[in-house]
Design a protein around this motif. Structure first.
Motif, short mmCIF file in Angstrom:
data_model
loop_
_atom_site.label_atom_id
_atom_site.label_comp_id
_atom_site.label_asym_id
_atom_site.label_seq_id
_atom_site.Cartn_x
_atom_site.Cartn_y
_atom_site.Cartn_z
N GLY A 1 -5.58 -7.47 46.27
CA GLY A 1 -6.63 -7.97 46.18
C GLY A 1 -7.69 -7.20 45.36
O GLY A 1 -8.60 -7.78 45.02
N VAL A 2 -7.57 -5.93 45.14
CA VAL A 2 -8.49 -5.28 44.31
C VAL A 2 -8.10 -4.76 42.90
O VAL A 2 -8.71 -4.13 42.48
N GLU A 3 -7.08 -5.25 42.54
CA GLU A 3 -6.39 -4.72 40.88
C GLU A 3 -6.90 -5.96 40.05
O GLU A 3 -6.21 -5.84 39.04
N ASN A 4 -7.91 -6.59 40.47
CA ASN A 4 -8.56 -7.42 39.68
C ASN A 4 -9.38 -6.92 38.83
O ASN A 4 -10.23 -5.82 39.08
N LEU A 5 -9.67 -7.56 37.42
CA LEU A 5 -10.59 -6.59 36.22
C LEU A 5 -11.08 -7.98 35.56
O LEU A 5 -10.44 -8.66 35.13
N ILE A 6 -12.30 -7.69 35.33
CA ILE A 6 -13.02 -8.54 34.27
C ILE A 6 -13.82 -7.40 33.13
O ILE A 6 -14.31 -6.52 33.71
N SER A 7 -13.56 -7.58 31.92
CA SER A 7 -14.26 -6.47 31.00
C SER A 7 -14.26 -7.63 29.84
O SER A 7 -13.93 -8.36 29.49
N PHE A 8 -15.63 -7.01 29.29
CA PHE A 8 -16.13 -7.83 28.12
C PHE A 8 -17.11 -6.96 27.43
O PHE A 8 -17.69 -5.90 27.84
N THR A 9 -17.74 -7.49 26.30
CA THR A 9 -18.55 -6.74 25.39
C THR A 9 -19.89 -7.48 25.41
O THR A 9 -19.79 -8.72 25.10
N TYR A 10 -20.94 -6.89 25.88
CA TYR A 10 -22.00 -7.82 25.89
C TYR A 10 -23.37 -6.92 25.11
O TYR A 10 -23.71 -5.80 25.53
N ASN A 11 -23.85 -7.44 24.21
CA ASN A 11 -24.92 -6.76 23.52
C ASN A 11 -24.42 -5.53 22.89
O ASN A 11 -25.15 -4.43 23.09
N GLU A 12 -23.12 -5.27 22.48
CA GLU A 12 -22.65 -4.27 21.96
C GLU A 12 -22.31 -3.13 23.03
O GLU A 12 -22.10 -2.00 22.97
N ILE A 13 -22.24 -3.46 24.47
CA ILE A 13 -22.05 -2.51 25.43
C ILE A 13 -20.93 -3.05 26.37
O ILE A 13 -20.82 -4.23 26.54
N LYS A 14 -19.80 -2.33 26.54
CA LYS A 14 -18.63 -2.62 27.31
C LYS A 14 -18.97 -2.77 28.66
O LYS A 14 -19.32 -1.44 29.31
N ILE A 15 -18.68 -3.68 29.51
CA ILE A 15 -18.78 -3.85 30.63
C ILE A 15 -17.35 -4.05 31.27
O ILE A 15 -16.54 -4.81 30.79
N GLU A 16 -17.10 -3.13 32.29
CA GLU A 16 -15.81 -3.33 33.05
C GLU A 16 -16.24 -3.39 34.70
O GLU A 16 -16.86 -2.39 35.08
N LYS A 17 -15.42 -4.36 35.25
CA LYS A 17 -15.83 -4.38 36.67
C LYS A 17 -14.34 -4.88 37.32
O LYS A 17 -13.79 -5.90 36.91
#
Length: 140
Positions: A39-55
């Motif tokens: 249940g904890v191996e899930n990930l969302i990542s994206f670029t927003y306003n040229e900043i990479k977000i990973e969670k």
């Protein structure tokens, strides 16, 4: 929304979503429970306003996984994010047999965003009858 920061779908770039692990699922060593990192191996990542977000995020149950998959189908279907074929990879194998995914693929074929052959290969049909009905409906 992540950590109380709101991100607009339409402004997300380079989106990647892995959401196939839920708490309590059977592990490779045939044990159950969150202590085995289910249940904890899930990930969302994206670029927003040229900043990479990973969670990384946790899905607490199989129902929670279903809700995520249905939400992803809805986001793609409603084009809350600009459509890219690779977004279809967010939908796991099991959910490709769901009617919601079939409708999404049919819509994309009608809108000529994907061709019939490609769309047909993406849907996991439960029977030959279902496959034939899909062909009849979308292969024109």
């Amino acid at each position: 929304m992540i950590n109380e920061i709101e991100y607009k779908y339409s402004e997300l770039e380079n989106i990647v979503v892995y959401g196939n692990s839920f708490s309590g699922e059977k592990t490779k060593n045939y044990r159950y429970g969150p202590m085995y990192e289910n249940g904890v191996e899930n990930l969302i990542s994206f670029t927003y306003n040229e900043i990479k977000i990973e969670k990384h995020f946790q899905l607490n149950s199989e129902r929670h996984l279903d809700e995520l998959q249905n939400t992803l189908i809805h986001i793609i279907n409603e084009e809350k994010i600009p459509f890219k074929k690779e977004h279809l990879d967010f939908i796991n194998e099991e959910h490709r047999s769901y009617i919601l995914f079939e409708y999404l693929i049919g819509k994309l074929i009608r809108e000529k965003k994907i061709d019939f052959k490609e769309g047909f290969s993406l849907v996991k049909f439960n029977s030959n009858k279902d496959a034939q009905e899909f062909k009849t409906k979308y292969c024109k």
